[in-house]
Design a protein around this motif. Structure first.
Motif, mmCIF file in Angstrom:
data_model
loop_
_atom_site.group_PDB
_atom_site.id
_atom_site.type_symbol
_atom_site.label_atom_id
_atom_site.label_comp_id
_atom_site.label_asym_id
_atom_site.label_seq_id
_atom_site.Cartn_x
_atom_site.Cartn_y
_atom_site.Cartn_z
ATOM 1 N N LEU A 1 4.153 -3.352 10.266
ATOM 2 C CA LEU A 1 3.028 -3.253 9.341
ATOM 3 C C LEU A 1 1.998 -4.337 9.644
ATOM 4 C CD1 LEU A 1 1.648 -2.079 6.826
ATOM 5 C CD2 LEU A 1 3.150 -3.546 5.437
ATOM 6 N N PHE A 2 2.433 -5.566 9.833
ATOM 7 C CA PHE A 2 1.513 -6.667 10.122
ATOM 8 C C PHE A 2 0.743 -6.402 11.410
ATOM 9 C CE2 PHE A 2 0.032 -10.777 11.454
ATOM 10 C CZ PHE A 2 -0.313 -11.405 10.267
ATOM 11 N N GLN A 3 1.427 -5.950 12.434
ATOM 12 C CA GLN A 3 0.768 -5.691 13.717
ATOM 13 C C GLN A 3 -0.274 -4.578 13.614
ATOM 14 O OE1 GLN A 3 0.944 -7.712 16.321
ATOM 15 N NE2 GLN A 3 2.306 -8.934 15.059
ATOM 16 N N SER A 4 -0.120 -3.680 12.662
ATOM 17 C CA SER A 4 -1.074 -2.579 12.507
ATOM 18 C C SER A 4 -2.438 -3.068 12.020
ATOM 19 C CB SER A 4 -0.530 -1.523 11.542
ATOM 20 O OG SER A 4 -0.658 -1.938 10.187
ATOM 21 N N THR A 5 -2.512 -4.298 11.504
ATOM 22 C CA THR A 5 -3.764 -4.830 10.969
ATOM 23 C C THR A 5 -4.696 -5.356 12.047
ATOM 24 O OG1 THR A 5 -2.917 -7.080 10.716
ATOM 25 C CG2 THR A 5 -2.587 -5.559 8.845
ATOM 26 N N GLY A 6 -4.141 -5.724 13.200
ATOM 27 C CA GLY A 6 -4.948 -6.329 14.250
ATOM 28 C C GLY A 6 -5.175 -7.825 14.056
ATOM 29 N N TRP A 7 -4.551 -8.418 13.033
ATOM 30 C CA TRP A 7 -4.742 -9.832 12.739
ATOM 31 C C TRP A 7 -4.031 -10.749 13.738
ATOM 32 C CZ3 TRP A 7 -3.111 -9.172 6.961
ATOM 33 C CH2 TRP A 7 -4.133 -8.519 6.265
ATOM 34 N N ASP A 8 -3.152 -10.197 14.540
ATOM 35 C CA ASP A 8 -2.376 -11.021 15.472
ATOM 36 C C ASP A 8 -2.696 -10.632 16.909
ATOM 37 O OD1 ASP A 8 -0.540 -12.935 16.311
ATOM 38 O OD2 ASP A 8 1.177 -11.603 16.098
ATOM 39 N N GLY A 9 -3.984 -10.531 17.209
ATOM 40 C CA GLY A 9 -4.415 -10.105 18.534
ATOM 41 C C GLY A 9 -3.932 -10.987 19.664
ATOM 42 N N ASP A 10 -3.687 -12.252 19.371
ATOM 43 C CA ASP A 10 -3.214 -13.176 20.406
ATOM 44 C C ASP A 10 -1.692 -13.240 20.482
ATOM 45 O OD1 ASP A 10 -5.831 -13.843 21.085
ATOM 46 O OD2 ASP A 10 -5.912 -15.467 19.613
ATOM 47 N N TRP B 1 5.979 -16.184 -3.097
ATOM 48 C CA TRP B 1 6.241 -16.267 -4.533
ATOM 49 C C TRP B 1 6.520 -14.879 -5.086
ATOM 50 C CZ3 TRP B 1 2.375 -15.470 -8.728
ATOM 51 C CH2 TRP B 1 2.835 -15.925 -9.975
ATOM 52 N N TYR B 2 5.772 -13.894 -4.605
ATOM 53 C CA TYR B 2 5.930 -12.526 -5.089
ATOM 54 C C TYR B 2 5.481 -11.569 -3.992
ATOM 55 C CZ TYR B 2 5.854 -8.632 -8.420
ATOM 56 O OH TYR B 2 6.096 -7.451 -9.079
ATOM 57 N N VAL B 3 6.263 -10.521 -3.788
ATOM 58 C CA VAL B 3 5.991 -9.525 -2.759
ATOM 59 C C VAL B 3 6.045 -8.137 -3.386
ATOM 60 C CG1 VAL B 3 6.781 -8.538 -0.559
ATOM 61 C CG2 VAL B 3 7.082 -10.983 -0.999
ATOM 62 N N VAL B 4 5.082 -7.311 -3.038
ATOM 63 C CA VAL B 4 5.084 -5.908 -3.449
ATOM 64 C C VAL B 4 5.062 -5.069 -2.174
ATOM 65 C CG1 VAL B 4 3.814 -4.079 -4.639
ATOM 66 C CG2 VAL B 4 3.863 -6.382 -5.604
ATOM 67 N N THR B 5 5.951 -4.107 -2.101
ATOM 68 C CA THR B 5 6.005 -3.222 -0.939
ATOM 69 C C THR B 5 5.898 -1.775 -1.393
ATOM 70 O OG1 THR B 5 8.416 -3.279 -1.046
ATOM 71 C CG2 THR B 5 7.364 -4.777 0.518
ATOM 72 N N VAL B 6 5.406 -0.925 -0.496
ATOM 73 C CA VAL B 6 5.296 0.505 -0.774
ATOM 74 C C VAL B 6 5.968 1.248 0.374
ATOM 75 C CG1 VAL B 6 3.760 2.451 -1.204
ATOM 76 C CG2 VAL B 6 3.102 0.163 -1.988
ATOM 77 N N TYR B 7 6.832 2.191 -0.012
ATOM 78 C CA TYR B 7 7.580 2.983 0.966
ATOM 79 C C TYR B 7 7.279 4.462 0.795
ATOM 80 C CZ TYR B 7 10.335 -1.158 1.962
ATOM 81 O OH TYR B 7 10.732 -2.410 2.340
ATOM 82 N N LYS B 8 7.239 5.152 1.906
ATOM 83 C CA LYS B 8 7.240 6.613 1.916
ATOM 84 C C LYS B 8 8.569 6.972 2.562
ATOM 85 C CE LYS B 8 4.846 10.734 2.502
ATOM 86 N NZ LYS B 8 4.208 11.375 1.418
ATOM 87 N N GLY B 9 9.496 7.437 1.755
ATOM 88 C CA GLY B 9 10.863 7.608 2.242
ATOM 89 C C GLY B 9 11.430 6.238 2.558
ATOM 90 N N ASP B 10 11.899 6.070 3.781
ATOM 91 C CA ASP B 10 12.453 4.786 4.209
ATOM 92 C C ASP B 10 11.444 3.929 4.973
ATOM 93 O OD1 ASP B 10 14.917 5.349 3.124
ATOM 94 O OD2 ASP B 10 15.690 6.256 4.967
ATOM 95 N N ARG B 11 10.233 4.420 5.122
ATOM 96 C CA ARG B 11 9.242 3.714 5.933
ATOM 97 C C ARG B 11 8.343 2.819 5.082
ATOM 98 N NH1 ARG B 11 4.624 5.878 10.073
ATOM 99 N NH2 ARG B 11 4.411 3.875 11.140
ATOM 100 N N LEU B 12 8.239 1.548 5.475
ATOM 101 C CA LEU B 12 7.323 0.607 4.839
ATOM 102 C C LEU B 12 5.909 0.981 5.275
ATOM 103 C CD1 LEU B 12 6.827 -2.049 3.226
ATOM 104 C CD2 LEU B 12 7.032 -3.242 5.425
ATOM 105 N N VAL B 13 5.055 1.318 4.309
ATOM 106 C CA VAL B 13 3.698 1.740 4.638
ATOM 107 C C VAL B 13 2.626 0.791 4.109
ATOM 108 C CG1 VAL B 13 4.351 4.170 4.863
ATOM 109 C CG2 VAL B 13 3.511 3.311 2.658
ATOM 110 N N ALA B 14 2.993 -0.111 3.192
ATOM 111 C CA ALA B 14 2.012 -1.041 2.639
ATOM 112 C C ALA B 14 2.727 -2.232 2.005
ATOM 113 C CB ALA B 14 1.135 -0.345 1.607
ATOM 114 N N SER B 15 2.007 -3.341 1.909
ATOM 115 C CA SER B 15 2.578 -4.532 1.290
ATOM 116 C C SER B 15 1.477 -5.501 0.894
ATOM 117 C CB SER B 15 3.533 -5.229 2.270
ATOM 118 O OG SER B 15 4.091 -6.390 1.697
#
Length: 135
Positions: free
Chosen positions: A18-27, A43-57
């Motif tokens: 998911l993080f890599q999909s943002t392009g924030w870690d180009g280097d 401190w607090y994490v919210v995640t969103v899943y479609k089935g077993d796949r993490l799609v947002a956080s």
């Protein structure tokens, strides 16, 4: 299939994807282990899943009393514009309110200011105090 919102820690590989999909870690600075440690220290994490796949956080760090910083809001490209970011933001801000946190800060990606402005976030004036450093 519907989306499932959770507040437990995501799996290391899923969060990395998911993080890599943002392009924030180009280097290629951050490894799976580093990102997993960052999420674990949140401190607090919210995640969103479609089935077993993490799609947002979204995640925050905080002193638990006065303020918190929204670190990341991420949605996989194929799942954007479906209201997932709004659902995450609602959960994050509701949690802050429930804990008495009144000062929420963030640094947003270019072009995303409008999303945060809908929640009342305002850009700091150019002459306002505040600085940042990326090492």
């Amino acid at each position: 299939m519907t989306f499932k919102i959770r507040t437990d820690l995501p799996a290391k590989a899923a969060y990395y994807e998911l993080f890599q999909s943002t392009g924030w870690d180009g280097d290629g600075i951050w490894t799976e282990d580093m990102l997993h440690e960052a999420v674990r220290n949140s401190w607090y994490v919210v995640t969103v899943y479609k089935g077993d796949r993490l799609v947002a956080s979204g995640r925050m760090v905080s002193d638990g009393v006065i303020q918190c910083i929204l670190c990341e809001m991420m949605v996989l490209p194929d799942y954007r514009n479906r209201g997932l970011g709004s659902q995450i933001m609602d959960h994050l801000l509701d949690y802050c309110k429930s804990k008495g946190i009144r000062w929420v800060q963030l640094a947003c990606a270019k072009g995303k200011q409008g999303f945060y402005e809908r929640y009342g976030f305002r850009e700091r004036p150019a002459d306002a105090p505040g600085m940042g450093l990326f090492l």
